[in-house]
Scaffold this motif. Structure first.
Motif, PDB file in Angstrom:
ATOM      1  N   TYR A 255      19.166 -37.128  -3.868  1.00 56.57           N
ATOM      2  CA  TYR A 255      18.954 -37.979  -2.661  1.00 56.57           C
ATOM      3  C   TYR A 255      17.428 -37.443  -1.714  1.00 56.57           C
ATOM      4  CZ  TYR A 255      19.631 -40.849   1.624  1.00 56.57           C
ATOM      5  OH  TYR A 255      19.327 -41.652   2.568  1.00 56.57           O
ATOM      6  N   ASN A 256      17.663 -36.152  -1.265  1.00 58.62           N
ATOM      7  CA  ASN A 256      16.592 -35.489  -0.612  1.00 58.62           C
ATOM      8  C   ASN A 256      15.120 -35.763  -1.239  1.00 58.62           C
ATOM      9  OD1 ASN A 256      17.823 -34.781   1.659  1.00 58.62           O
ATOM     10  ND2 ASN A 256      18.571 -32.992   0.685  1.00 58.62           N
TER      11      ASN A 256
ATOM     12  N   VAL B 274      21.442 -37.128   4.419  1.00 54.15           N
ATOM     13  CA  VAL B 274      21.885 -37.030   2.943  1.00 54.15           C
ATOM     14  C   VAL B 274      23.633 -36.871   3.194  1.00 54.15           C
ATOM     15  CG1 VAL B 274      21.745 -34.297   3.213  1.00 54.15           C
ATOM     16  CG2 VAL B 274      22.183 -35.544   0.957  1.00 54.15           C
ATOM     17  N   GLU B 275      23.942 -36.261   4.397  1.00 63.63           N
ATOM     18  CA  GLU B 275      25.585 -36.275   4.516  1.00 63.63           C
ATOM     19  C   GLU B 275      26.033 -37.668   4.767  1.00 63.63           C
ATOM     20  OE1 GLU B 275      27.441 -33.918   3.511  1.00 63.63           O
ATOM     21  OE2 GLU B 275      26.053 -32.224   3.446  1.00 63.63           O
TER      22      GLU B 275
ATOM     23  N   LEU C   7      28.507 -35.400 -13.460  1.00 70.76           N
ATOM     24  CA  LEU C   7      29.269 -34.118 -12.933  1.00 70.76           C
ATOM     25  C   LEU C   7      30.748 -34.651 -12.404  1.00 70.76           C
ATOM     26  CD1 LEU C   7      26.676 -32.221 -11.315  1.00 70.76           C
ATOM     27  CD2 LEU C   7      27.640 -31.574 -13.086  1.00 70.76           C
ATOM     28  N   LEU C   8      30.821 -36.002 -11.609  1.00 65.34           N
ATOM     29  CA  LEU C   8      32.095 -36.540 -11.400  1.00 65.34           C
ATOM     30  C   LEU C   8      33.036 -36.679 -12.471  1.00 65.34           C
ATOM     31  CD1 LEU C   8      30.711 -38.942  -8.806  1.00 65.34           C
ATOM     32  CD2 LEU C   8      32.242 -36.979  -8.338  1.00 65.34           C
ATOM     33  N   ASN C   9      32.357 -37.130 -13.505  1.00 68.02           N
ATOM     34  CA  ASN C   9      33.004 -37.574 -14.969  1.00 68.02           C
ATOM     35  C   ASN C   9      33.634 -36.219 -15.414  1.00 68.02           C
ATOM     36  OD1 ASN C   9      34.063 -39.413 -16.396  1.00 68.02           O
ATOM     37  ND2 ASN C   9      32.578 -38.979 -18.245  1.00 68.02           N
ATOM     38  N   ALA C  10      32.815 -35.073 -15.174  1.00 69.28           N
ATOM     39  CA  ALA C  10      33.393 -33.719 -15.872  1.00 69.28           C
ATOM     40  C   ALA C  10      34.455 -33.189 -14.882  1.00 69.28           C
ATOM     41  CB  ALA C  10      32.229 -32.775 -16.180  1.00 69.28           C
TER      42      ALA C  10
ATOM     43  N   GLY D 167      29.681 -29.814  -7.864  1.00 71.52           N
ATOM     44  CA  GLY D 167      28.562 -30.024  -8.401  1.00 71.52           C
ATOM     45  C   GLY D 167      27.899 -31.337  -8.056  1.00 71.52           C
ATOM     46  N   ALA D 168      28.754 -32.329  -8.119  1.00 71.55           N
ATOM     47  CA  ALA D 168      28.442 -33.588  -8.032  1.00 71.55           C
ATOM     48  C   ALA D 168      27.726 -33.814  -6.627  1.00 71.55           C
ATOM     49  CB  ALA D 168      29.415 -34.600  -8.238  1.00 71.55           C
ATOM     50  N   ARG D 169      28.421 -33.219  -5.646  1.00 73.05           N
ATOM     51  CA  ARG D 169      27.976 -33.493  -4.195  1.00 73.05           C
ATOM     52  C   ARG D 169      26.543 -33.017  -4.183  1.00 73.05           C
ATOM     53  NH1 ARG D 169      31.134 -34.223   0.721  1.00 73.05           N
ATOM     54  NH2 ARG D 169      29.647 -33.635   2.610  1.00 73.05           N
ATOM     55  N   MET D 170      26.467 -31.518  -4.750  1.00 74.88           N
ATOM     56  CA  MET D 170      24.917 -30.995  -4.723  1.00 74.88           C
ATOM     57  C   MET D 170      24.182 -31.712  -5.308  1.00 74.88           C
ATOM     58  SD  MET D 170      25.740 -28.434  -2.837  1.00 74.88           S
ATOM     59  CE  MET D 170      24.067 -27.360  -3.036  1.00 74.88           C
ATOM     60  N   ALA D 171      24.348 -32.327  -6.646  1.00 76.59           N
ATOM     61  CA  ALA D 171      23.504 -32.973  -7.372  1.00 76.59           C
ATOM     62  C   ALA D 171      23.018 -34.087  -6.551  1.00 76.59           C
ATOM     63  CB  ALA D 171      24.092 -33.349  -8.849  1.00 76.59           C
TER      64      ALA D 171
END
Length: 210
Positions: free
Chosen positions: A124-125, A76-77, A107-110, A115-119
């Motif tokens: 992905y997982n 994932v990383e 989330l990126l747009n906001a 939060g985007a990375r966590m989402a």
């Protein structure tokens, strides 16, 4: 229960014997049936690794873990680091990476980078786990950026890593402008490229570029 491949049953029996695992023929058949959703070659390769690596009793989890490690999907990383950081950059992505970015986009747009990375990581997982459970092989495709000079190194590297075939590379090189984006990812990738640059920080030290 799906029918087990005889080659897998035999490989399980041999691996069990060499790891000191007591396994009857019916048990080996059930063991093999539990692996029937995965590609046979991937199972055989995983069992070969178990034979050389497992110290102790052979388990189903030992085999599945090695199948998952060798299916070609990045961790994932690494997957997050491989996402293009601006609309000029080209990248080679998997279906799961594109789906995860779709979840991260709002989330990126906001402006919520964390939060985007966590989402991204959560989706992905989940997508990778489901794909592996269904025995679906990894599918890579090229996302071409505006920088034509930067396309060729990315495509060539993907071929070297076995992520794109020579035929796929020839589809994009040298006449890249004639090569359409994959239809399933066209709209989503356009959205990704439009907002990634202001929000995604540079990869952390140690991350490998794809």
């Amino acid at each position: 229960m799906r029918q087990a491949d005889p080659r897998v049953i035999q490989a399980i029996a041999v691996t069990a014997e060499l790891t000191g695992t007591q396994l009857s023929k019916p048990a080996a058949q059930v063991f093999a049936a539990d692996l029937a959703d995965y590609p046979v070659e991937a199972v055989l390769h995983a069992l070969d690794r178990c034979r050389r690596e497992v110290r102790g009793r052979l388990t189903l989890a030992d085999v599945i873990a090695r199948i998952q490690e060798s299916d070609g999907r990045p961790g994932v990383e690494e997957a997050w680091a491989m996402i293009p950081h601006d609309e000029a950059a080209s990248a080679v992505l998997t279906d799961e990476m594109a789906t995860a970015m779709g979840a991260a986009l709002p989330l990126l747009n906001a402006g919520d980078d964390i939060g985007a990375r966590m989402a991204f990581k959560e989706v992905y997982n989940r997508e990778v786990t489901q794909a592996r459970a269904n025995g679906r092989p990894v599918r890579w495709f090229a996302s071409l950026g505006h920088d034509k000079a930067g396309r060729e190194p990315v495509i060539r590297q993907a071929v070297q890593h076995g992520r794109l075939s020579r035929a796929q590379a020839l589809h994009h090189l040298p006449h890249l402008d004639d090569a359409p984006l994959d239809p399933s990812g066209r709209k989503q990738l356009a959205q990704i490229r439009a907002i990634l640059l202001p929000h995604i920080s540079a990869p952390e030290a140690g991350d490998e570029a794809a």
